[in-house]
Write an enzyme that holds these catalytic residues in place. Structure first.
Site, PDB file in Angstrom:
ATOM      1  N   ASP A  61       0.964  -0.877   0.396  1.00 19.20           N
ATOM      2  CA  ASP A  61       0.198   0.221   0.188  1.00 19.20           C
ATOM      3  C   ASP A  61       0.607   1.282  -0.064  1.00 19.20           C
ATOM      4  O   ASP A  61       0.957   1.996  -0.798  1.00 19.20           O
ATOM      5  CB  ASP A  61      -0.871   0.167   1.282  1.00 19.20           C
ATOM      6  CG  ASP A  61      -1.160   1.239   1.411  1.00 19.20           C
ATOM      7  OD1 ASP A  61      -2.492   1.243   0.791  1.00 19.20           O
ATOM      8  OD2 ASP A  61      -1.047   1.635   2.602  1.00 19.20           O
ATOM      9  N   GLU A 117      -2.692  -5.555  -3.553  1.00 17.03           N
ATOM     10  CA  GLU A 117      -0.996  -4.496  -2.647  1.00 17.03           C
ATOM     11  C   GLU A 117      -0.243  -5.514  -2.027  1.00 17.03           C
ATOM     12  O   GLU A 117       0.738  -5.102  -1.798  1.00 17.03           O
ATOM     13  CB  GLU A 117      -2.580  -3.619  -1.478  1.00 17.03           C
ATOM     14  CG  GLU A 117      -2.765  -2.342  -2.152  1.00 17.03           C
ATOM     15  CD  GLU A 117      -3.550  -1.338  -1.214  1.00 17.03           C
ATOM     16  OE1 GLU A 117      -3.934  -0.597  -1.268  1.00 17.03           O
ATOM     17  OE2 GLU A 117      -3.873  -1.963   0.323  1.00 17.03           O
TER      18      GLU A 117
END
Lengths: 244, 244
Positions: free
Chosen positions: A64, A135
């Protein structure tokens, strides 16, 4: 034949490695990182180490951050005359959960995720399963190949083929409009109410709530009233399950 | 003598370049990036390009992302058995505005910032001026020198000498405790109230508010009650100006 290619024929994981090569466009170095990235928490394995269960959540945390950096740089350079408010909003359009979920599915990552099938039976359309794995894969690539490689991967393999930034710029993905459109469609009344306004030096802090048919569905605070409404609307979208 | 060092003697900005070299530990390549990073929005220059004013806000957006990535990786590797909740909380302790403000001052960046002196006269102790410039400098280093250089800079020049991660881990920088400590000190009563609890499949969304002497100072929502309280406490700390 380079040693990486050899693995596609000799590794005990050759089937998975080939699938990953097709999705990612390169041959993974450290296979176990990618395998972990595709392990949803519903399938966490107890590592017997201080009670930690092994799933993709830690890699997701890392990925992320890396994705956020690369997207920040892309936007910074693509829009030299836009202010940071615009850049922040564009980034949140690009990396919000529903956009990542759909990217993940487009790329075929979804089919490779290990998760408890029961999750799917609950009809949870807004599951963040796909975006989370997406992610986590970014996190795995970073650990496996470094920043520059990951940056090129994100730009050339994800953003250029799959993300139309100019079109996203036009899209009203603003939570407030989303909530208002939903309310209209469902025949419900959405009302934003200013609850409070406090002075702090030059600025004022606004507290706003949004009511759907008279029921409070979310509150938001910010130094701009518009953003406070947006925050309240985001909470309401979350509560109403209309984020995707 | 390498060309970089020559600049310290011949550049029209040699005084600034020397100061930057002393603070950063290297000689900036592209001086104008660093100058921009040190330009607070109160001193924005009109570039006459589509109405955009030039200040460090865009660089701050970029630097914030890069710093977030590097800190994420450091924590990921330092705490192999901690879950993503812990990593997220540790990161927010490390990159919160008050911590960045103090880092910025420690490193001497504060003295180099261009800002409107009137700002300082308002006694705004919580000004984010310093932390903003700190992040903008990270953004400038990234554009000037690339990711690996910036990563080493952050780790070796900031984290190792100035940040005691183990001690931060112990620190209760939790907003709730901060608010409770403040209330006790000031002889005020802080009360957390559960306003609402909604079911969403397996999870419940909690809405909480915090009252100080009966007055609502912040609300928070989250799928965990503890986090909802923390969010409400954060808003209250912001409203009460007790974040620093």
């Amino acid at each position: 034949m380079p040693i990486g290619v050899l693995k596609l024929f000799t590794s005990p994981h050759k089937k998975d490695l080939r699938a990953l090569r097709n999705i990612l466009g390169f041959i993974p170095g450290n296979y176990s990182l990618y395998r972990l990235a595709l392990r949803h928490k519903s399938m966490a394995i107890d590592t017997h180490k201080k009670g930690v269960k092994n799933s993709n959540e830690r890699l997701e945390f890392l990925g992320d951050a890396i994705l956020g950096s690369v997207v920040a740089e892309v936007l910074f350079k693509k829009f030299p005359y836009k202010d940071e408010g615009f850049l922040t909003e564009m980034r949140s359009k690009m990396v919000n959960r529903s956009h990542l979920n759909s990217l993940s599915k487009k790329m075929g990552i979804g089919d490779m995720i290990d998760y408890d099938a029961k999750l799917n039976n609950q009809g949870n359309k807004n599951s963040s399963l796909f975006g989370d794995a997406f992610e986590a894969i970014i996190g795995a690539i970073y650990l496996d190949k470094g920043y520059e490689f990951t940056r090129h991967f994100i730009i050339n393999r994800i953003l250029i083929p799959h993300v139309d930034i100019d079109q996203l710029e036009q899209t009203e993905s603003n939570f407030k409009s989303r909530l208002l459109e939903w309310s209209q469609r469902e025949g419900k009344e959405a009302v934003f109410e200013l609850l409070d306004e406090k002075s702090h030096g030059q600025s004022r802090l606004f507290t706003v709530r949004v009511l759907i048919n008279g029921e409070e569905m979310g509150t938001g605070q910010d130094f701009s009233k518009k953003n406070a409404e947006k925050n309240a609307a985001e909470k309401a979208c979350l509560a109403l399950n209309i984020l995707a």
